[in-house]
Design a protein around this motif. Structure first.
Motif, mmCIF file in Angstrom:
data_model
loop_
_atom_site.group_PDB
_atom_site.id
_atom_site.type_symbol
_atom_site.label_atom_id
_atom_site.label_comp_id
_atom_site.label_asym_id
_atom_site.label_seq_id
_atom_site.Cartn_x
_atom_site.Cartn_y
_atom_site.Cartn_z
ATOM 1 N N MET A 50 89.113 11.347 48.564
ATOM 2 C CA MET A 50 88.049 10.628 47.867
ATOM 3 C C MET A 50 88.409 10.617 46.390
ATOM 4 O O MET A 50 88.405 11.664 45.748
ATOM 5 C CB MET A 50 86.710 11.352 48.084
ATOM 6 C CG MET A 50 85.545 10.676 47.426
ATOM 7 S SD MET A 50 85.146 9.133 48.229
ATOM 8 C CE MET A 50 84.452 8.217 46.888
ATOM 9 N N PRO A 51 88.745 9.467 45.831
ATOM 10 C CA PRO A 51 89.086 9.449 44.407
ATOM 11 C C PRO A 51 87.833 9.638 43.552
ATOM 12 O O PRO A 51 86.736 9.325 43.974
ATOM 13 C CB PRO A 51 89.675 8.056 44.193
ATOM 14 C CG PRO A 51 89.081 7.240 45.256
ATOM 15 C CD PRO A 51 88.824 8.135 46.421
ATOM 16 N N THR A 52 88.022 10.190 42.368
ATOM 17 C CA THR A 52 86.901 10.396 41.466
ATOM 18 C C THR A 52 87.224 9.701 40.156
ATOM 19 O O THR A 52 88.304 9.171 39.968
ATOM 20 C CB THR A 52 86.693 11.886 41.187
ATOM 21 O OG1 THR A 52 87.829 12.371 40.489
ATOM 22 C CG2 THR A 52 86.515 12.659 42.465
ATOM 23 N N ARG A 53 86.251 9.740 39.269
ATOM 24 C CA ARG A 53 86.498 9.115 37.976
ATOM 25 C C ARG A 53 87.187 10.049 37.012
ATOM 26 O O ARG A 53 87.501 9.682 35.885
ATOM 27 C CB ARG A 53 85.170 8.638 37.379
ATOM 28 C CG ARG A 53 84.200 9.747 37.129
ATOM 29 C CD ARG A 53 82.883 9.180 36.611
ATOM 30 N NE ARG A 53 81.829 10.170 36.583
ATOM 31 C CZ ARG A 53 81.579 10.946 35.541
ATOM 32 N NH1 ARG A 53 82.296 10.845 34.451
ATOM 33 N NH2 ARG A 53 80.613 11.829 35.589
ATOM 34 N N LYS A 62 95.292 11.360 38.656
ATOM 35 C CA LYS A 62 93.917 11.110 39.086
ATOM 36 C C LYS A 62 93.412 12.322 39.845
ATOM 37 O O LYS A 62 94.111 12.852 40.699
ATOM 38 C CB LYS A 62 93.889 9.872 39.980
ATOM 39 C CG LYS A 62 92.513 9.452 40.432
ATOM 40 C CD LYS A 62 91.646 9.109 39.314
ATOM 41 C CE LYS A 62 91.058 7.749 39.320
ATOM 42 N NZ LYS A 62 90.106 7.583 38.236
ATOM 43 N N VAL A 73 91.740 -3.206 39.468
ATOM 44 C CA VAL A 73 92.467 -2.169 38.726
ATOM 45 C C VAL A 73 92.908 -1.125 39.726
ATOM 46 O O VAL A 73 92.089 -0.615 40.488
ATOM 47 C CB VAL A 73 91.553 -1.533 37.668
ATOM 48 C CG1 VAL A 73 92.215 -0.331 37.032
ATOM 49 C CG2 VAL A 73 91.179 -2.546 36.627
ATOM 50 N N LYS A 74 94.180 -0.812 39.737
ATOM 51 C CA LYS A 74 94.642 0.231 40.644
ATOM 52 C C LYS A 74 94.205 1.568 40.065
ATOM 53 O O LYS A 74 94.433 1.854 38.889
ATOM 54 C CB LYS A 74 96.167 0.186 40.758
ATOM 55 C CG LYS A 74 96.630 -0.892 41.706
ATOM 56 C CD LYS A 74 98.087 -0.716 42.052
ATOM 57 C CE LYS A 74 98.367 0.447 42.977
ATOM 58 N NZ LYS A 74 97.688 0.390 44.255
ATOM 59 N N PHE A 75 93.590 2.404 40.878
ATOM 60 C CA PHE A 75 93.106 3.677 40.347
ATOM 61 C C PHE A 75 93.774 4.870 41.000
ATOM 62 O O PHE A 75 93.599 5.986 40.537
ATOM 63 C CB PHE A 75 91.585 3.782 40.515
ATOM 64 C CG PHE A 75 91.117 3.515 41.912
ATOM 65 C CD1 PHE A 75 90.757 2.236 42.310
ATOM 66 C CD2 PHE A 75 91.012 4.535 42.827
ATOM 67 C CE1 PHE A 75 90.318 1.987 43.593
ATOM 68 C CE2 PHE A 75 90.570 4.296 44.117
ATOM 69 C CZ PHE A 75 90.215 3.015 44.486
ATOM 70 N N LEU A 76 94.516 4.648 42.080
ATOM 71 C CA LEU A 76 95.201 5.790 42.697
ATOM 72 C C LEU A 76 96.545 5.948 41.998
ATOM 73 O O LEU A 76 97.574 5.467 42.454
ATOM 74 C CB LEU A 76 95.391 5.557 44.181
ATOM 75 C CG LEU A 76 94.125 5.717 45.005
ATOM 76 C CD1 LEU A 76 94.365 5.326 46.435
ATOM 77 C CD2 LEU A 76 93.600 7.127 44.937
#
Lengths: 112, 135
Positions: free
Chosen positions: B81-84, B9, B2-5
Motif C-alpha cells: 500500500m503506497p503512502t504519501r 517511497k 504521475v508515477k508514484f511507485l
C-alpha cells in the motif's frame, strides 16, 4: 463530502460519453485492473459506483490522489454502471485509459 | 498521471510475514523480470520497531530501546500500500537484487540498513516511518 444530487440531464450525458468510450476508446473494468492502471499511471479517469464498499472507495481515491488522476463518483450503483458500459454484469469501478472520440475527460475535469 | 511507485517511497506491506510493517522502495521492476513476471519492487523495511523511550531511561537502556531490525524483500505491487510519505535514505549501493541470493549477503545488507535506519531514527526525522502501525 456529500456528492451533489446529479440532475437527470448531466447523468444522461455521462452515460452517452461512457458509451462512446466503450465503442472507441480503451478502458478496463474491475478493481484489480483499476489499481494496475493507477500504479502505472496509465488511467486518465476513474469511475466508482456509489455502492462500492467504503474501504475500497477510499483506497482507490488515495491511489488517485498519489497519481493525480481524476476520480468521478458515478451517480448510480454497480448495476447501473454495468448497464452504462453496455455490459451484462455489475461494474463497481472502471478506469478509462484512452477516451477515443469521447470528451468525457474534458467535461468531467471541467466540473472538478 | 504521475508515477508514484519510485525509490524512497514509503509503503506498507499488506501480505506475508511483514504485513503491517513499513518499508521503503529501493528499486522498482515495473514490468517484472523473467523469474517474476509481474510488477514488483525491492523494499527495505523495519522488521522490529524501536520501543518507546522515556525520560527516566538510562543511556544504556535508551540505546537498547532505539534499536531497529531491518529486512530486505522483493514484493509484488499488489501486496503493497503506497503512502504519501517518503524516506530519503540512500540504500542503492547497499541493497541490490543480488543481495537476496545468499543468506550471508542478506544478513550483511540488513546490518547496513539497520545502521542507516537507526541513524535516521535518532535524528528524530521521519517519525511516522519508525512508529508501529497499530491495527
Amino acid at each position: 463530502m456529500v456528492a451533489a444530487k446529479k440532475t437527470k440531464k448531466t447523468h444522461e450525458s455521462i452515460n452517452n460519453r461512457l458509451a462512446l468510450v466503450m465503442k472507441s476508446g480503451k478502458y478496463t473494468l474491475g478493481y484489480k485492473t483499476v489499481l494496475k492502471t493507477l500504479r502505472s499511471s496509465k488511467g486518465k479517469l476513474i469511475l466508482i459506483s456509489n455502492n462500492c464498499p467504503p474501504l475500497r472507495k477510499s483506497e482507490i481515491e488515495y491511489y488517485a490522489m498519489l497519481s493525480k488522476i481524476v476520480v468521478h463518483h458515478y451517480g448510480g450503483n454497480n448495476v447501473d454502471l454495468g448497464t452504462a458500459c453496455g455490459k451484462f454484469h455489475r461494474v463497481s469501478c472502471l478506469s478509462i485509459i484512452d477516451p477515443g472520440d469521447s470528451d468525457i475527460i474534458k467535461s468531467l475535469s471541467a466540473d472538478h | 498521471m504521475v508515477k508514484f511507485l519510485k525509490p524512497n517511497k514509503a509503503v506498507i506491506l499488506l501480505q506475508g510475514r511483514f504485513a503491517g510493517h513499513k518499508a521503503t522502495i529501493v528499486k522498482n521492476f515495473d514490468d517484472g523480470t523473467r523469474d517474476r513476471a509481474y510488477g514488483h519492487c525491492l523494499v527495505a523495511g523495519v522488521a522490529k520497531y524501536p520501543s518507546k523511550v522515556i525520560r527516566k531511561d538510562s543511556a544504556k537502556k535508551q540505546a537498547k530501546k532505539s534499536r531497529v531490525k531491518a529486512f530486505v524483500k522483493l514484493v509484488n505491487y499488489n501486496h503493497i500500500m503506497p503512502t504519501r510519505y517518503t524516506l530519503d535514505v540512500d540504500l542503492k549501493d547497499v541493497v541490490s537484487p543480488d543481495v537476496l541470493v545468499s543468506r550471508d549477503k542478506k544478513v550483511t545488507a540488513c546490518k547496513e540498513i539497520k545502521a542507516k535506519f537507526e541513524e535516521r531514527f535518532k535524528t528524530g526525522k521521519n517519525r511516522w516511518f519508525f512508529s508501529k502501525l497499530r491495527f
